[in-house]
Design a protein around this motif. Structure first.
Motif, mmCIF file in Angstrom:
data_model
loop_
_atom_site.group_PDB
_atom_site.id
_atom_site.type_symbol
_atom_site.label_atom_id
_atom_site.label_comp_id
_atom_site.label_asym_id
_atom_site.label_seq_id
_atom_site.Cartn_x
_atom_site.Cartn_y
_atom_site.Cartn_z
ATOM 1 N N PHE A 8 -70.061 13.112 99.025
ATOM 2 C CA PHE A 8 -69.784 14.345 99.765
ATOM 3 C C PHE A 8 -68.284 14.467 99.998
ATOM 4 C CE2 PHE A 8 -73.852 12.585 100.805
ATOM 5 C CZ PHE A 8 -74.708 13.661 100.690
ATOM 6 N N LEU A 10 -65.831 16.827 102.299
ATOM 7 C CA LEU A 10 -65.729 17.833 103.351
ATOM 8 C C LEU A 10 -64.302 18.372 103.328
ATOM 9 C CD1 LEU A 10 -67.528 15.902 106.229
ATOM 10 C CD2 LEU A 10 -68.490 17.651 104.742
ATOM 11 N N SER A 12 -61.570 21.008 104.756
ATOM 12 C CA SER A 12 -61.316 21.867 105.908
ATOM 13 C C SER A 12 -59.825 22.195 105.973
ATOM 14 C CB SER A 12 -61.759 21.188 107.206
ATOM 15 O OG SER A 12 -61.018 19.995 107.418
ATOM 16 N N ALA A 21 -66.243 20.436 110.342
ATOM 17 C CA ALA A 21 -66.383 19.372 109.345
ATOM 18 C C ALA A 21 -66.817 18.074 110.017
ATOM 19 C CB ALA A 21 -65.077 19.175 108.586
ATOM 20 N N ILE A 24 -70.507 18.210 110.669
ATOM 21 C CA ILE A 24 -71.254 17.944 109.434
ATOM 22 C C ILE A 24 -71.205 16.458 109.113
ATOM 23 C CG2 ILE A 24 -71.342 18.372 106.945
ATOM 24 C CD1 ILE A 24 -70.257 21.226 107.582
ATOM 25 N N ASN A 25 -70.033 15.858 109.264
ATOM 26 C CA ASN A 25 -69.876 14.430 109.021
ATOM 27 C C ASN A 25 -70.827 13.617 109.902
ATOM 28 O OD1 ASN A 25 -68.627 12.007 107.988
ATOM 29 N ND2 ASN A 25 -67.507 11.881 109.911
ATOM 30 N N ILE A 39 -68.776 9.638 102.128
ATOM 31 C CA ILE A 39 -68.351 10.886 102.761
ATOM 32 C C ILE A 39 -66.824 10.885 102.801
ATOM 33 C CG2 ILE A 39 -68.469 12.334 104.815
ATOM 34 C CD1 ILE A 39 -71.087 10.832 105.540
ATOM 35 N N LYS A 41 -63.307 13.071 103.582
ATOM 36 C CA LYS A 41 -62.694 14.232 104.230
ATOM 37 C C LYS A 41 -61.386 14.543 103.514
ATOM 38 C CE LYS A 41 -64.479 12.898 108.722
ATOM 39 N NZ LYS A 41 -64.094 12.444 110.058
ATOM 40 N N ILE A 67 -68.223 20.496 100.283
ATOM 41 C CA ILE A 67 -68.551 21.431 101.353
ATOM 42 C C ILE A 67 -67.241 22.014 101.878
ATOM 43 C CG2 ILE A 67 -69.693 21.723 103.582
ATOM 44 C CD1 ILE A 67 -71.271 19.089 102.861
#
Length: 176
Positions: A8, A10, A12, A21, A24-25, A39, A41, A67
């Motif tokens: 994933f 993320l 932002s 974000a 969601i995390n 995950i 970022k 995302i």
């Protein structure tokens, strides 16, 4: 149709999108089969980081879900912190296959209809132009849409965010 998801990203740009974000995390991290090492970022202001993550690096694969959490501010523009990413994907010089076999994507728009002139008859769809354009453009560049675009409005307290995250997480669980 969405395929298996392993990683994933993320993305932002701005304080509000960073807060979402993080929501969601937190939800993703609560799923027992998802390791926090999967995950990632990425700030939309860091051109090299998002290009590497989405196009060139080990995460640029069909089992990665990117995302995008993006705001629309005045004059249908992204916030400064998201501008680099939005402008990159808007380029007309990109081939239609830029994202083919690279990522699946989901887009959540954060708008504020208080910034519109006619606030009496507006809704989230009227103040999320950046997310709308990004969503269409990612698909035009060969990206695979994972779920329907989410649109929210600060004037209504962003009440649309949590239900969209819940739908996203349920769909992710189906693809693990």
């Amino acid at each position: 149709m969405s395929s298996k998801i392993e990683d994933f990203i993320l993305l932002s740009g701005g304080d509000l999108s960073a807060d979402v974000a993080e929501q969601i995390n937190t939800k993703l991290s609560s799923i027992p089969t998802i390791s926090s090492t999967h995950i990632h970022k990425v700030l939309m202001s860091k051109s090299k980081d998002f290009k590497t993550a989405l196009l060139e690096g080990p995460l640029a694969k069909p089992t990665t879900l990117a995302i995008f959490i993006t705001q629309t501010i005045e004059n249908e523009a992204p916030p400064e912190d998201a501008g680099a990413c939005i402008r990159f994907f808007k380029r007309k010089t990109h081939p239609e296959t830029l994202l083919t076999d690279k990522i699946q994507f989901a887009v959540l728009g954060l708008g504020d209809s208080n910034l519109l002139l006619d606030r009496q008859h507006t809704a989230a769809k009227d103040c999320n132009q950046v997310a709308q354009a990004l969503d269409v453009r990612l698909e035009a560049l060969g990206g695979q849409r994972f779920c329907q675009r989410g649109e929210s409005d600060e004037r209504t307290g962003l009440t649309e965010v949590e239900p969209w995250i819940d739908v996203l997480v349920e769909k992710i669980k189906e693809c693990l």
